[in-house]
Design a protein around this motif. Structure first.
Motif, PDB file in Angstrom:
ATOM      1  N   PHE A  39       4.570  -0.786   7.590  1.00  0.00           N
ATOM      2  CA  PHE A  39       3.566  -0.111   6.757  1.00  0.00           C
ATOM      3  C   PHE A  39       4.117   0.066   5.360  1.00  0.00           C
ATOM      4  CE2 PHE A  39       2.324   1.492  10.933  1.00  0.00           C
ATOM      5  CZ  PHE A  39       0.950   1.444  10.860  1.00  0.00           C
ATOM      6  N   GLU A  40       3.266  -0.004   4.378  1.00  0.00           N
ATOM      7  CA  GLU A  40       3.628   0.391   3.020  1.00  0.00           C
ATOM      8  C   GLU A  40       2.360   0.764   2.278  1.00  0.00           C
ATOM      9  OE1 GLU A  40       4.072  -3.742   0.598  1.00  0.00           O
ATOM     10  OE2 GLU A  40       5.673  -3.272   2.003  1.00  0.00           O
ATOM     11  N   ARG A  41       2.504   1.707   1.377  1.00  0.00           N
ATOM     12  CA  ARG A  41       1.353   2.144   0.578  1.00  0.00           C
ATOM     13  C   ARG A  41       1.011   1.076  -0.453  1.00  0.00           C
ATOM     14  NH1 ARG A  41       3.402   7.119  -1.908  1.00  0.00           N
ATOM     15  NH2 ARG A  41       1.419   7.186  -2.987  1.00  0.00           N
ATOM     16  N   GLU A  42      -0.237   1.066  -0.852  1.00  0.00           N
ATOM     17  CA  GLU A  42      -0.682   0.152  -1.902  1.00  0.00           C
ATOM     18  C   GLU A  42      -0.017   0.555  -3.215  1.00  0.00           C
ATOM     19  OE1 GLU A  42      -2.803  -2.487  -1.569  1.00  0.00           O
ATOM     20  OE2 GLU A  42      -2.763  -2.112   0.584  1.00  0.00           O
ATOM     21  N   ALA A  89      -2.479   6.939  -5.035  1.00  0.00           N
ATOM     22  CA  ALA A  89      -2.255   8.363  -5.293  1.00  0.00           C
ATOM     23  C   ALA A  89      -2.085   9.160  -4.000  1.00  0.00           C
ATOM     24  CB  ALA A  89      -3.407   8.933  -6.111  1.00  0.00           C
ATOM     25  N   ASP A  90      -2.712   8.717  -2.912  1.00  0.00           N
ATOM     26  CA  ASP A  90      -2.634   9.480  -1.662  1.00  0.00           C
ATOM     27  C   ASP A  90      -1.600   8.861  -0.726  1.00  0.00           C
ATOM     28  OD1 ASP A  90      -3.849   7.360  -0.036  1.00  0.00           O
ATOM     29  OD2 ASP A  90      -5.697   7.876  -1.074  1.00  0.00           O
ATOM     30  N   GLN A  91      -1.435   9.475   0.422  1.00  0.00           N
ATOM     31  CA  GLN A  91      -0.439   9.031   1.398  1.00  0.00           C
ATOM     32  C   GLN A  91      -1.054   8.216   2.545  1.00  0.00           C
ATOM     33  OE1 GLN A  91       2.937   9.534   1.126  1.00  0.00           O
ATOM     34  NE2 GLN A  91       2.372  10.211  -0.916  1.00  0.00           N
ATOM     35  N   LEU A  92      -2.332   7.894   2.488  1.00  0.00           N
ATOM     36  CA  LEU A  92      -3.019   7.209   3.581  1.00  0.00           C
ATOM     37  C   LEU A  92      -2.690   5.714   3.615  1.00  0.00           C
ATOM     38  CD1 LEU A  92      -6.478   8.924   3.239  1.00  0.00           C
ATOM     39  CD2 LEU A  92      -4.694   9.420   4.912  1.00  0.00           C
ATOM     40  N   MET A  93      -2.406   5.242   4.815  1.00  0.00           N
ATOM     41  CA  MET A  93      -2.161   3.821   5.023  1.00  0.00           C
ATOM     42  C   MET A  93      -3.025   3.375   6.202  1.00  0.00           C
ATOM     43  SD  MET A  93       1.949   3.672   4.544  1.00  0.00           S
ATOM     44  CE  MET A  93       2.302   5.332   5.131  1.00  0.00           C
TER      45      MET A  93
END
Length: 127
Positions: free
Chosen positions: A86-89, A93-97
């Motif tokens: 997993f990695e954030r885009e 700005a948010d923590q959702l993946m």
């Protein structure tokens, strides 16, 4: 087909004699599942299919299951386990993946996206 790469999790219960209305949705779900199974293995051929909580799951060798799917009458679900990559885009700005996707049928753009998700999710993982 090599051992361990059969139609894992694509078995359907119910009447499949063709004349039963009840068997048709189940048979349709199985067909969608078999196609999704092939898309996943074509994307990352070295994945090992195995059952994961009663659903088809896919791991690298004997490692943890990284992704899985479920095919029902109306929808299919592709999901990632906590062991997937997993990695954030960038600039998010948010923590959702994202970890699960629902879709109603497999067309070519959806197959390409599923293949990309599986390749990315299985590229590296925590042990």
């Amino acid at each position: 087909m090599p051992p361990g790469q059969g139609n894992v999790g694509c078995t359907v219960t119910g009447d499949r004699r063709g004349g039963s209305e009840e068997g048709r949705p189940a048979a349709h779900a199985a067909g969608k599942g078999e196609r999704l199974h092939r898309v996943i293995l074509d994307a990352v051929p070295e994945l090992t299919p195995r059952l994961w909580y009663g659903m088809p799951g896919y791991a690298r060798g004997s490692g943890p299951v990284l992704c899985f799917f479920r095919a029902d009458e109306r929808f299919m679900t592709l999901g990632l386990t906590d062991k997937a990559h997993f990695e954030r885009e960038p600039n998010q700005a948010d923590q959702l993946m994202p970890s699960a996707w629902f879709f109603s049928h497999l067309d070519e753009p959806t197959e390409r996206r599923v293949a990309a998700i599986v390749r990315h999710a299985t590229a590296a993982h925590r042990r």
